[in-house]
Structure formats: structure tokens, C-alpha cells
Motif scaffolding. Structure first.
Motif, mmCIF file in Angstrom:
data_model
loop_
_atom_site.group_PDB
_atom_site.id
_atom_site.type_symbol
_atom_site.label_atom_id
_atom_site.label_comp_id
_atom_site.label_asym_id
_atom_site.label_seq_id
_atom_site.Cartn_x
_atom_site.Cartn_y
_atom_site.Cartn_z
ATOM 1 N N LEU A 6 16.329 -25.980 23.275
ATOM 2 C CA LEU A 6 15.059 -25.255 23.444
ATOM 3 C C LEU A 6 13.966 -26.144 24.020
ATOM 4 O O LEU A 6 13.050 -25.653 24.686
ATOM 5 C CB LEU A 6 14.574 -24.742 22.081
ATOM 6 N N ASP A 31 10.403 -23.127 29.299
ATOM 7 C CA ASP A 31 11.138 -21.868 29.273
ATOM 8 C C ASP A 31 11.354 -21.375 30.703
ATOM 9 O O ASP A 31 10.404 -21.272 31.483
ATOM 10 C CB ASP A 31 10.340 -20.847 28.455
ATOM 11 N N GLN A 80 6.718 -21.281 30.009
ATOM 12 C CA GLN A 80 5.983 -21.864 28.886
ATOM 13 C C GLN A 80 6.677 -23.113 28.379
ATOM 14 O O GLN A 80 7.902 -23.167 28.353
ATOM 15 C CB GLN A 80 5.899 -20.845 27.729
ATOM 16 N N ARG A 125 7.950 -25.465 25.464
ATOM 17 C CA ARG A 125 8.303 -25.253 24.063
ATOM 18 C C ARG A 125 8.755 -26.562 23.446
ATOM 19 O O ARG A 125 9.606 -27.256 24.018
ATOM 20 C CB ARG A 125 9.429 -24.220 23.968
ATOM 21 N N PHE A 126 8.230 -26.900 22.299
ATOM 22 C CA PHE A 126 8.631 -28.073 21.516
ATOM 23 C C PHE A 126 8.603 -29.364 22.321
ATOM 24 O O PHE A 126 9.434 -30.239 22.144
ATOM 25 C CB PHE A 126 10.021 -27.870 20.917
ATOM 26 N N ARG A 155 17.844 -12.317 26.852
ATOM 27 C CA ARG A 155 16.561 -11.758 27.273
ATOM 28 C C ARG A 155 16.711 -10.859 28.486
ATOM 29 O O ARG A 155 16.010 -9.854 28.620
ATOM 30 C CB ARG A 155 15.578 -12.897 27.528
ATOM 31 N N VAL A 212 10.342 -25.491 13.156
ATOM 32 C CA VAL A 212 10.616 -24.674 14.343
ATOM 33 C C VAL A 212 10.023 -23.276 14.160
ATOM 34 O O VAL A 212 9.390 -22.728 15.074
ATOM 35 C CB VAL A 212 12.137 -24.591 14.617
ATOM 36 N N ALA A 264 6.203 -23.653 14.473
ATOM 37 C CA ALA A 264 5.764 -24.014 15.819
ATOM 38 C C ALA A 264 6.055 -22.897 16.812
ATOM 39 O O ALA A 264 5.337 -22.744 17.812
ATOM 40 C CB ALA A 264 6.447 -25.304 16.261
ATOM 41 N N ALA A 265 7.107 -22.104 16.556
ATOM 42 C CA ALA A 265 7.446 -21.024 17.479
ATOM 43 C C ALA A 265 6.300 -20.024 17.573
ATOM 44 O O ALA A 265 6.075 -19.421 18.625
ATOM 45 C CB ALA A 265 8.729 -20.327 17.031
ATOM 46 N N ILE A 323 3.806 -20.739 20.436
ATOM 47 C CA ILE A 323 4.196 -20.734 21.852
ATOM 48 C C ILE A 323 3.436 -19.611 22.552
ATOM 49 O O ILE A 323 3.424 -18.465 22.083
ATOM 50 C CB ILE A 323 5.719 -20.511 22.004
ATOM 51 N N THR A 324 2.800 -19.941 23.638
ATOM 52 C CA THR A 324 2.025 -18.937 24.354
ATOM 53 C C THR A 324 2.952 -17.870 24.939
ATOM 54 O O THR A 324 3.942 -18.202 25.577
ATOM 55 C CB THR A 324 1.260 -19.591 25.521
ATOM 56 N N THR A 333 9.322 -7.227 26.639
ATOM 57 C CA THR A 333 10.522 -7.299 25.796
ATOM 58 C C THR A 333 10.551 -8.652 25.086
ATOM 59 O O THR A 333 9.514 -9.135 24.682
ATOM 60 C CB THR A 333 11.792 -7.105 26.632
ATOM 61 N N LEU A 334 11.751 -9.198 24.970
ATOM 62 C CA LEU A 334 11.912 -10.459 24.258
ATOM 63 C C LEU A 334 11.202 -11.590 25.001
ATOM 64 O O LEU A 334 11.523 -11.901 26.139
ATOM 65 C CB LEU A 334 13.416 -10.764 24.158
ATOM 66 N N GLY A 335 10.239 -12.222 24.360
ATOM 67 C CA GLY A 335 9.497 -13.297 24.996
ATOM 68 C C GLY A 335 10.073 -14.652 24.657
ATOM 69 O O GLY A 335 11.185 -14.750 24.152
ATOM 70 N N PRO A 336 9.310 -15.706 24.934
ATOM 71 C CA PRO A 336 9.810 -17.054 24.686
ATOM 72 C C PRO A 336 9.829 -17.443 23.212
ATOM 73 O O PRO A 336 10.238 -18.542 22.875
ATOM 74 C CB PRO A 336 8.820 -17.931 25.472
ATOM 75 N N PHE A 362 13.941 -16.480 20.512
ATOM 76 C CA PHE A 362 15.083 -17.374 20.311
ATOM 77 C C PHE A 362 14.723 -18.532 19.386
ATOM 78 O O PHE A 362 15.495 -18.857 18.484
ATOM 79 C CB PHE A 362 15.607 -17.851 21.664
ATOM 80 N N PRO A 363 13.542 -19.164 19.576
ATOM 81 C CA PRO A 363 13.157 -20.208 18.614
ATOM 82 C C PRO A 363 13.128 -19.696 17.174
ATOM 83 O O PRO A 363 13.551 -20.409 16.269
ATOM 84 C CB PRO A 363 11.763 -20.619 19.087
ATOM 85 N N VAL A 422 16.703 -19.686 16.041
ATOM 86 C CA VAL A 422 17.227 -21.033 15.816
ATOM 87 C C VAL A 422 16.622 -21.634 14.553
ATOM 88 O O VAL A 422 17.321 -22.239 13.724
ATOM 89 C CB VAL A 422 16.938 -21.928 17.042
ATOM 90 N N MET A 442 18.316 -20.193 11.590
ATOM 91 C CA MET A 442 19.651 -20.766 11.383
ATOM 92 C C MET A 442 19.561 -22.147 10.749
ATOM 93 O O MET A 442 20.335 -22.493 9.850
ATOM 94 C CB MET A 442 20.399 -20.853 12.716
ATOM 95 N N LEU A 443 18.601 -22.953 11.234
ATOM 96 C CA LEU A 443 18.451 -24.304 10.685
ATOM 97 C C LEU A 443 18.103 -24.242 9.201
ATOM 98 O O LEU A 443 18.674 -24.963 8.383
ATOM 99 C CB LEU A 443 17.361 -25.067 11.449
#
Lengths: 511, 201
Positions: A181, A185, A190, A192-193, A456, B57, B60-61, B64-65, B72-75, B78-79, B82, B85-86
Motif C-alpha cells: 500500500l 495510489d 493520493q 498513502r502511508f 476497484r 493502518v 491513518a487510512a 487519506i484524502t 465508488t471504492l476510493g483509496p 483497501f487500507p 488490510v 486483517m493485521l
């Protein structure tokens, strides 16, 4: 017969002296890293990825194919000749091959492993030649949600089946997904991390992670509990005569063929790669052996070397089917090969056979030729590989660290990368120490961004409707297959551990 | 590299810089496999760190701008996955540890399962790597590589130290010639070798 002529073109390319030399270089390096403990093909390819900056794609891919195959051959030499108890449960060849070598039949074990690898590798390459175009033609029809389903299959099987503990595998996989990640992106631009660090905006380089985990992590871990003293290699008798007697041939050829028949299909499905194939072959050879022969298992039965070694190589070819036709890596080595393709701007997938037809067929042709080179290189040169095996361990691991540092430094010629390497090496050390498998991390890191992309896109097509992900027949089948694969895989592993325990127990009784 | 396993182990030369890398100094001669399984707290730390990373995560997710155009699904999605899951994997591992089910450490051909972890070696190896990083731009890559190789080899038990240093130096120079000279990788040769033509591509 379109593919046949394409394959012939591939041979014409590979038989060019320059490419032959590159193939020789690849199989040579591959065998050496296979023989040396502590280095695997994944790490060797990761270390040589900087080659891709100065080589043209065909030459680089031929080198990597050679390393991939050579690593499979070299590994058997190590497990047969190196006298180290303790690890036998994980590599079945070590059980029988090592016992054969101790009984003075090391040459026969090496020969049946090498010739079996050749036979099964060739059969599997033929199967790859015919299967890959068929799968690719079918895969063209797959939509975005189907690909996402395939990747979920790969995540689940790799995370759950590589390594000895499911939660640890999933932790490693998630860690890899997180590392994937980091960066910008692709769809929205964008960051990320990245923690505001400019270097991280392009993401963390896979080479650093792979080399850090495989090379530095391994060297630190071995260093922490090194086996001191001279390396005890079981001596092998010299001369052609002792390699394989008529009886050895008679007992080996069926296991070779069965190994190929087991290994190739297991390799093509994402079920944990070659390890599962070798174990399955070992189990079936033991079952098929007659009553008297079965007693030899655990004490040096040649069938127990011939079958698993053949299965091992056949699985290695099988892994290339999803890799080349779907762009789906199912082992850490396959994931690194994808990175090699990507560094040339080539994305493996169903269109690869059309868009990069010459490259793919050259790769497949180089597998045929690499196989021949390997069987020629391995048998007569076994004395040299034994000498490689005897390299004092302090020099070996010092060299691994040095090459690891070189590989990460050569990426950007920035010392910061080497510091990152040390950091990831420490992570690798702790993962090894506490039984976390490292392969899922690498696969997760490489496959994660691809999976996110597919997910996505799917949802963009369906305008946010989640049911779109599971309604296509293929995707639905794939999710059902996950459940089945998991159940079968976990059952197999329980059997494998039971066998390992049984053999180790028998091992103790001998002494 | 030549195999020299026939050579007897030379006694430690006096006045050697990093020679204290033998067996760990403190521990009593208790064999790890004889005692009952010890709680290894490092394992708990690793499991907890996994969960903590997951929490980070997830948090911090949220920052994210998300560009306004995505419907729909933005950035962020997925974070979130994840991170979840962690956290899940980390929590399961903490629970497993607390209920006494520890992980199996990885085996290997060169790993001696009967000895305890020698932390000093790990620390010294990391030091050797860090020193290597900081001297590359000062003395050039071949010499920095020689420092790393010789340092690591001596830490891992190579004796006598000058043989390791010699091998390291030869290896560093050979790699410089092959990668820098022949393959055109621009490894810095360093001030000492500046202007030697075949070392640079």
C-alpha cells in the motif's frame, strides 16, 4: 499448429550463441544457489534483478528461467549430501536421499534425482507448451471480478498453506499487503502511508523487501544459532558405474513418471507450490511400494528420492502456467519473476502470449534447453557442487550479506536503501525466529496492488454493487474452490506433519 | 573462495578488533531442548506489534484524502481491509501465545537447533551492515564491501581475521570490475581508485 511454429521460433532465438551463454549462466548460478543452504531461487533472482537495467528482456528472462530451474536441481544435492538432522520433516528428499548417502549409495540418489528432474521437467515443459495457450485463450474472457476472485484464491492459499501456522501466514500476508500500500495510489494519485518521506512516494522497492527478508534475514537468523565446526558432507563414490545400477533404473522410472503426473497439476493450482507436490509424491510412492519395499522407506528407498524430486521439478513448470497466462504468482519465486517482467513494462496476463509471443516462447524453449544443460551439468560436475557445499559457513553468510547489500545499493545508488534493507532484514530475522513464513509477505506485497486495482475497477463497473463480485460463474466457482482448497490443503498438511513426526521418531531409533 | 575446512581453528589473535564473537558470554550451559518450553516474550511483542500496526493502518487510512470525483471504492477501502486483517491476525496470535501455543522457529541446514540465540552476533552483524552503509561514499564501494565481508565473516567465526579481510578485498574488487566495469553499473570506486579506467563503465 500455430503454437508449434511459435515454439520453433523460440528455439531459433534461444539457440543463438549469446542466449545459450545466458542460459548456461542462469542454470549455473541457479544450481549453485540451490546447492548452497541459505539462498533460494527467489533470493537469487531478486539479487540479480539489477541485471534487468542493462540486459534486454529476452536475455534476462532466460537467465531467470535458468536460475528458477537450476535451483530445483541444486536443492536435492544439498539435502542428499548434507548430514544435518533436524530438518528432514520439511524436505522429503532429505529423508530417503540422506539415508541412501549414508549407506554409501549417494551417487545413485543424486543420479535418480537429477535424471528424474530431467524427465519430469521435460514432460512438464511439454505440458506447459500445450496448456498455456489454451488457458490464455480461456482467460481472455475473464472479467475484472474474476481476476479479483483468482487473487483472493492466491492470497488465501499462499497465506494459509505456506508455513506451519495459519494465523502467522495471514499476519505475514497482511504485512506484505501493507507494504504494497505504501506509495502513491494508482487510481487517484493520493499518497498513502508515505509518512511524508519523498523516497516512499514511489513505494518500497520489492527488491529491497525480498533481499532483506530472504538474504539479510536468513543470514542474521543463521548467525544467531550457527552450527559451528566443519561442514560434514557425505562422501560420494567416484565413477560412472556406481551411479545407477540396472535395478535402480527399474525402480526409478515409474516414480519419475508418477512424480511428473502429480507435480504438474499441483503446480498449476495455487496450492502451496512444490512442497505439497513433493509430499504427495512421497506419500503415493510409499503406498504403491510392495510390502518389502515399504520397509525400506525411511531407511533409504530410491523411490522416495525419484518420485518427490520429479514432482518438485514438474511443479516448478506447473507454477509457470498461472504465472504466464493469468499473471498470478503462487510462490515467492514466481512473484519475483513477475517483478522482473514488470521492470520491462510487461504485465503477465492472458494477453502476454499475443503481445509478447516471441518472449514467452523463447522462455519456454529455454526451459527445454536448460533442462538438458542441467542434467549434463549436474551429474559429471557433482564433485564441484560438493566443493561449493563445503564453503565455510562464515564466508558463505558474509558473502550473502555483501551481495544483498550490493543488490539493494545498486537500485538507486542510495545508502538509504541499504539502511531500509537492514531494517527489513531485522523484520525477517524476527519472523523466522518466531515461525512466521516470509513467502506470503512477498506474494502479498506484489499481488496486493494488483488485487486492489481489480477490486476497484470491478466496483466502478458495477457502480458500487458488491454482488457483482460473486455473480459471475467463474468467480462463484473460485470462492467455492477456496473453501475446498483450504480444507484439502490443511488436511494434507496434517498428514505431512504426521509423516514427518513418524520418520523423525524412526530416525531417533536408529541411533 | 577456497574451501579451507582442513585448517585447524587458529587461536584468537590478541589485539583483534571484533573477535569477541564466540559463544554467548552469560548463559549457563543449559541446552535449549532439554528445558521445558520457555515463554519467549519476543513472540508476544511481535504479535502485539502486528496488531498495533493494524490499528495504526486503520487510523491513518481515515486521513487519506479522497478526491471528490470517486463515487465508488476510493483509496481508503483497501487500507481499511488490510488494517482489519493485521488487527485480526495480531489478536489471534496474542491469544495463541497467551494460551501457550508458541510458533515453531524455522529450521535450516546451518541452524543448530540445540543452541540458544546468540544476540551478540545479530547485533554485531547489524553494526557491520550499518558501518558498510556509512563508508560507501567515503572509501568507495569495493572497500566498503570488503569491510562488510571481513566484518561479518569474523563475527561469524572466521579465523584468522586477515584471511577474511583479504578475501573480502579481492571479492570487492572483482565485483567492482564485473559490475562496474563490464556491466556498466555505476558503483562508486572511491577516492583511492579514482581514475582507474577499467573500474568504471
Amino acid at each position: 499448429m500455430d503454437n508449434f511454429s511459435a515454439l520453433l521460433d523460440g528455439f531459433a532465438t534461444v539457440l543463438h550463441p549469446t542466449y545459450l551463454l545466458w542460459a548456461l549462466f542462469g542454470v549455473f548460478i541457479g544450481t549453485a544457489v540451490g546447492v548452497l543452504p541459505g539462498i533460494g531461487p527467489a533470493m537469487a533472482i531478486a539479487l540479480l534483478l539489477p541485471l534487468t537495467y542493462s540486459l534486454e528482456p529476452t536475455a534476462a528472462i532466460i537467465v531467470f528461467a535458468g536460475i528458477y530451474y537450476g535451483g530445483m536441481y541444486g536443492g536435492s544435492t544439498t539435502s542428499i549430501l548434507l548430514n544435518t538432522p533436524g530438518e528432514s520433516a520439511s524436505i522429503v528428499t532429505a529423508i530417503e536421499g540422506n539415508k541412501m548417502a549414508r549407506a554409501g549409495r549417494g551417487a545413485a540418489a543424486l543420479a535418480t534425482a537429477a535424471i528424474g528432474s530431467f524427465v519430469a521437467g521435460s514432460i512438464a515443459t511439454v505440458a506447459l507448451t500445450f496448456l498455456a495457450p489454451v488457458v490464455a485463450r480461456w482467460a481472455v474472457q475473464l472479467g475484472e471480478p474474476d481476476y479479483f476472485a483468482l487473487m483472493v484464491v492466491a492470497f488465501v492459499t499462499v497465506g494459509a498453506l505456506l508455513g506451519s501456522s495459519v494465523p502467522r501466514g495471514l499476519a505475514a500476508l497482511s504485512l506484505g499487503l501493507f507494504l504494497g500500500l505504501v506509495g502513491t495510489d494508482t487510481l487517484t494519485g493520493q499518497q498513502r502511508f508515505t509518512f511524508g518521506v519523498l523516497n516512499l512516494a514511489d513505494g518500497i522497492d520489492v527488491v529491497i523487501v525480498a533481499v532483506g527478508l530472504f538474504a539479510v534475514g536468513e543470514a542474521l537468523y543463521v548467525g544467531s544459532r550457527m552450527r559451528h565446526g566443519p561442514v560434514k558432507v557425505i562422501p560420494v563414490e567416484k565413477g560412472w558405474r556406481t551411479w545407477m545400477k540396472r535395478d535402480d533404473w527399474r525402480r526409478s522410472w515409474k516414480p519419475w513418471l508418477r512424480g511428473a503426473a502429480i507435480g504438474f497439476p499441483v503446480g498449476t493450482i495455487p496450492a502451496g507450490g512444490a512442497d505439497v507436490a513433493t509430499f504427495l509424491s512421497y506419500a503415493s510412492e510409499r503406498r504403491l511400494a510392495g510390502r518389502e519395499r515399504r520397509k525400506e522407506f525411511g531407511k533409504g528407498a530410491i523411490e522416495g528420492v525419484a518420485g518427490p524430486e520429479a514432482a518438485n521439478n514438474a511443479a516448478a513448470s506447473g507454477v509457470l502456467v498461472p504465472l504466464l497466462t493469468l499473471g498470478l504468482p503462487t510462490t515467492a519465486t514466481a512473484a519475483i519473476i513477475i517483478v522482473a517482467f514488470q521492470s520491462y513494462g510487461i504485465q503477465p496476463g492472458p494477453l502476454l502470449l499475443q503481445s509478447e509471443s516471441a518472449l514467452v516462447w523463447a522462455l519456454i524453449a529455454s526451459l527445454y534447453i536448460g533442462n538438458v544443460m542441467l542434467v549434463v551439468l549436474n551429474l559429471p560436475l557433482v564433485g564441484m557442487w560438493v566443493r561449493v557445499l563445503r564453503i565455510p559457513r562464515h564466508y558463505l553468510y558474509a558473502g550473502i550479506l555483501m551481495f544483498g547489500a550490493l543488490g539493494s545499493y545498486a537500485l538507486n545508488f542510495s545508502p538509504v536503501d541499504v539502511l531500509l534493507l537492514v531494517l527489513i532484514g531485522l523484520v525477517g530475522f524476527f519472523m523466522r525466529r518466531y515461525g512466521y513464513p516470509v513467502a506470503p509477505l512477498v506474494v502479498g506485497m506484489i499481488l496486493g496492488p494488483m488485487a486492489e486495482d481489480r477490486l476497484r475497477r470491478s466496483l466502478a463497473i458495477s457502480q458500487g454493487d458488491l454482488s457483482y463480485l460473486v455473480t459471475s460463474p467463474f468467480a462463484a466457482t473460485a470462492y467455492v474452490a477456496i473453501a475446498v482448497l483450504l480444507a484439502v490443503g490443511l488436511w494434507l498438511r496434517r498428514r505431512e506433519q504426521a509423516t514427518g513426526v513418524a520418520v523423525t521418531a524412526g530416525d531417533g531409533d536408529d541411533r | 573462495m577456497r574451501s579451507d575446512n582442513g585448517a585447524p581453528e587458529a587461536p584468537t589473535t590478541p589485539g583483534q578488533p571484533t573477535a569477541e564473537a564466540g559463544p554467548p558470554p552469560s548463559d549457563a550451559p543449559v541446552r535449549a531442548h532439554d528445558e521445558p518450553p520457555r515463554r519467549r516474550w519476543g513472540e508476544l511483542v511481535l504479535a502485539a506489534a502486528t496488531a498495533a500496526l493494524g490499528v495504526y493502518v486503520l487510523v491513518a487510512a481515515g486521513s487519506i484524502t479522497v478526491p471528490g470525483s470517486t463515487n465508488t471504492l476510493g483509496p481508503r477501502a483497501f487500507p481499511y481491509l488490510v488494517g482489519g486483517m493485521l488487527v485480526a491476525a495480531g489478536v489471534v496470535l496474542v491469544v495463541l501465545f497467551l494460551t501457550g501455543r508458541a510458533g515453531e522457529e524455522e529450521g535450516g541446514e546451518d541452524v543448530d537447533p540445540t543452541v540458544r540465540t546468540d544476540w551478540l552476533t545479530v547485533v554485531l552483524l547489524v553494526v557491520a551492515l550499518v558501518v558498510h552503509v556509512f563508508v560507501i561514499n567515503v572509501i568507495g564501494w569495493p572497500f566498503a564491501a570488503a569491510v562488510l565481508f571481513a566484518g561479518a565473516a569474523v563475527i561469524l567465526g572466521a579465523r584468522p581475521w586477515w584471511r577474511a579481510a583479504l578475501i573480502g578485498l579481492v571479492l570487492g574488487l572483482v565485483i567492482q570490475v564485473i559490475f562496474g566495469g563490464l556491466l556498466g553499473l555505476s558503483l562508486p570506486a572511491g577516492p583511492l581508485l579514482e581514475g582507474v579506467p577499467f573500474l568504471r563503465g
